[in-house]
Design a protein around this motif. Sequence first.
Motif, PDB file in Angstrom:
ATOM      1  N   LYS A  30      37.961  31.667  42.883  1.00  0.00           N
ATOM      2  CA  LYS A  30      37.387  32.582  42.457  1.00  0.00           C
ATOM      3  C   LYS A  30      37.938  33.988  42.805  1.00  0.00           C
ATOM      4  O   LYS A  30      38.668  34.187  43.658  1.00  0.00           O
ATOM      5  CB  LYS A  30      36.143  32.532  43.536  1.00  0.00           C
ATOM      6  N   PRO A  31      37.251  34.958  42.079  1.00  0.00           N
ATOM      7  CA  PRO A  31      38.232  36.630  42.148  1.00  0.00           C
ATOM      8  C   PRO A  31      37.422  37.059  43.266  1.00  0.00           C
ATOM      9  O   PRO A  31      36.217  36.888  43.792  1.00  0.00           O
ATOM     10  CB  PRO A  31      37.597  37.014  40.737  1.00  0.00           C
ATOM     11  N   ASP A  32      38.288  38.073  43.755  1.00  0.00           N
ATOM     12  CA  ASP A  32      37.576  38.955  44.562  1.00  0.00           C
ATOM     13  C   ASP A  32      36.949  40.167  43.760  1.00  0.00           C
ATOM     14  O   ASP A  32      36.800  40.224  42.834  1.00  0.00           O
ATOM     15  CB  ASP A  32      38.549  39.562  45.633  1.00  0.00           C
ATOM     16  N   LEU A  33      36.423  41.386  44.712  1.00  0.00           N
ATOM     17  CA  LEU A  33      35.765  42.303  44.085  1.00  0.00           C
ATOM     18  C   LEU A  33      36.666  43.180  43.246  1.00  0.00           C
ATOM     19  O   LEU A  33      35.863  43.925  42.161  1.00  0.00           O
ATOM     20  CB  LEU A  33      34.918  43.276  45.260  1.00  0.00           C
ATOM     21  N   ALA A  34      37.735  43.107  43.165  1.00  0.00           N
ATOM     22  CA  ALA A  34      38.793  44.056  42.268  1.00  0.00           C
ATOM     23  C   ALA A  34      38.949  43.008  41.007  1.00  0.00           C
ATOM     24  O   ALA A  34      39.915  43.126  40.238  1.00  0.00           O
ATOM     25  CB  ALA A  34      39.884  44.235  42.962  1.00  0.00           C
ATOM     26  N   GLY A  35      38.578  41.963  40.915  1.00  0.00           N
ATOM     27  CA  GLY A  35      38.715  40.830  39.895  1.00  0.00           C
ATOM     28  C   GLY A  35      40.048  40.004  39.894  1.00  0.00           C
ATOM     29  O   GLY A  35      40.440  39.285  38.911  1.00  0.00           O
ATOM     30  N   ARG A  36      40.454  40.171  41.310  1.00  0.00           N
ATOM     31  CA  ARG A  36      41.911  39.164  41.452  1.00  0.00           C
ATOM     32  C   ARG A  36      41.480  38.020  41.907  1.00  0.00           C
ATOM     33  O   ARG A  36      40.922  37.768  42.953  1.00  0.00           O
ATOM     34  CB  ARG A  36      42.795  40.033  42.213  1.00  0.00           C
ATOM     35  N   LEU A  37      42.155  36.962  41.491  1.00  0.00           N
ATOM     36  CA  LEU A  37      41.999  35.463  41.901  1.00  0.00           C
ATOM     37  C   LEU A  37      42.215  35.453  43.443  1.00  0.00           C
ATOM     38  O   LEU A  37      43.579  35.804  43.795  1.00  0.00           O
ATOM     39  CB  LEU A  37      42.698  34.564  41.144  1.00  0.00           C
ATOM     40  N   ARG A  38      41.338  35.042  44.304  1.00  0.00           N
ATOM     41  CA  ARG A  38      41.331  35.245  45.534  1.00  0.00           C
ATOM     42  C   ARG A  38      40.953  33.990  46.588  1.00  0.00           C
ATOM     43  O   ARG A  38      41.593  33.571  47.528  1.00  0.00           O
ATOM     44  CB  ARG A  38      40.556  36.356  46.088  1.00  0.00           C
ATOM     45  N   ALA A  39      39.951  33.306  45.936  1.00  0.00           N
ATOM     46  CA  ALA A  39      39.508  32.199  46.887  1.00  0.00           C
ATOM     47  C   ALA A  39      39.624  30.860  46.429  1.00  0.00           C
ATOM     48  O   ALA A  39      38.974  30.505  45.242  1.00  0.00           O
ATOM     49  CB  ALA A  39      37.963  32.457  47.416  1.00  0.00           C
ATOM     50  N   LEU A  40      40.413  30.001  46.795  1.00  0.00           N
ATOM     51  CA  LEU A  40      40.684  28.632  46.548  1.00  0.00           C
ATOM     52  C   LEU A  40      39.539  27.847  46.910  1.00  0.00           C
ATOM     53  O   LEU A  40      39.246  27.736  48.126  1.00  0.00           O
ATOM     54  CB  LEU A  40      41.971  28.193  46.760  1.00  0.00           C
ATOM     55  N   VAL A  41      38.722  27.080  45.899  1.00  0.00           N
ATOM     56  CA  VAL A  41      37.892  26.405  46.349  1.00  0.00           C
ATOM     57  C   VAL A  41      38.137  24.829  45.862  1.00  0.00           C
ATOM     58  O   VAL A  41      38.174  24.706  44.780  1.00  0.00           O
ATOM     59  CB  VAL A  41      36.492  26.684  45.626  1.00  0.00           C
TER      60      VAL A  41
END
Length: 275
Positions: A259-270
């Motif tokens: 999932k992306p962070d608020l800057a649209g960068r891929l950040r949270a592996l789920v």
Amino acid sequence: MHRAAQASLGPLESWFVLERASGFDRARLVPRLDDPVPARTVAFVEAMVARRAAGEPLQYVLGVWGFRRLELVVDRRALIPRPETEVVVEVALGELDRLGLVAPVAVDLGTGSGAIALSLALEAPRARVWGTDRSAEALAVARANLAGMGSRVATRVRLAEGDWFAALPDELRGRVDLVVANPPYVAAGEALPEEVAGWEPAGALVAGPTGLEDVARIVAEAPAWLARPGVVVVEIAPHQAGEAEALARQAGFDPVTVKPDLAGRLRALVGRVGR
Ligand SMILES: C[S@@+](CC[C@H](N)C(=O)[O-])C[C@H]1O[C@@H](n2cnc3c(N)ncnc32)[C@H](O)[C@@H]1O
């Protein structure tokens, strides 16, 4: 006082310093800017301005920093909680909601200041939460933050010292509903801003030669600790998304998303198991 702080720090940082020294937020401070200031407040401001001028991160200078709904004690013993980690918490809360359990068990590995663990306990009011860290110093910061939470939250949080899952009691094997972590994910030798490398704990930042060593360990060991269904949520650097996703699939997670962070960068592996 305001002009003196602003000359050294710039407008935004000087407001933070003045709010901290005065105990007033900006709205209450503005009408008081021409009031006389106690000598101890002047000394506090001067000390903060000098520390900031020496390059210390503003968050450590202030000694407190906001994270989601919390105001956390922060100092050099623990990483400064970051805005992208607030999004990781949001993702983790969404996964807890989806599981729909009455009293889920969540584990925050590498809790540092306690930012993730304490946010989960506050925002998922029935969750029982473990926060772990290898660093006794970081855990002391988490403990200070836990002490400020009030008993409704604090009674549902446990802190434990140790190497990733080894910090947990054996009875938790197969009983954890959510594992969340913001592990070190910087590669050794990777360039970091001086304000980060020179002040924040190296053990909170650098994972090893590739940067993925800790992510790999957590993802590989998580299935043995997770209940079915269960979820792992791990913060990563955006360029690690492909490899991290592959590691999670190898460990048996399915589906796996980032999932992306608020800057649209891929950040949270789920990664989910046992849907
Ligand atoms: C990037 S910091 C995250 C801190 C906090 N969770 C946050 O998001 O602000 C990583 C944390 O993992 C801890 N850590 C590093 N290696 C560890 C290990 N092998 N076992 C447990 N904790 C570890 C560090 O001490 C540090 O507190």
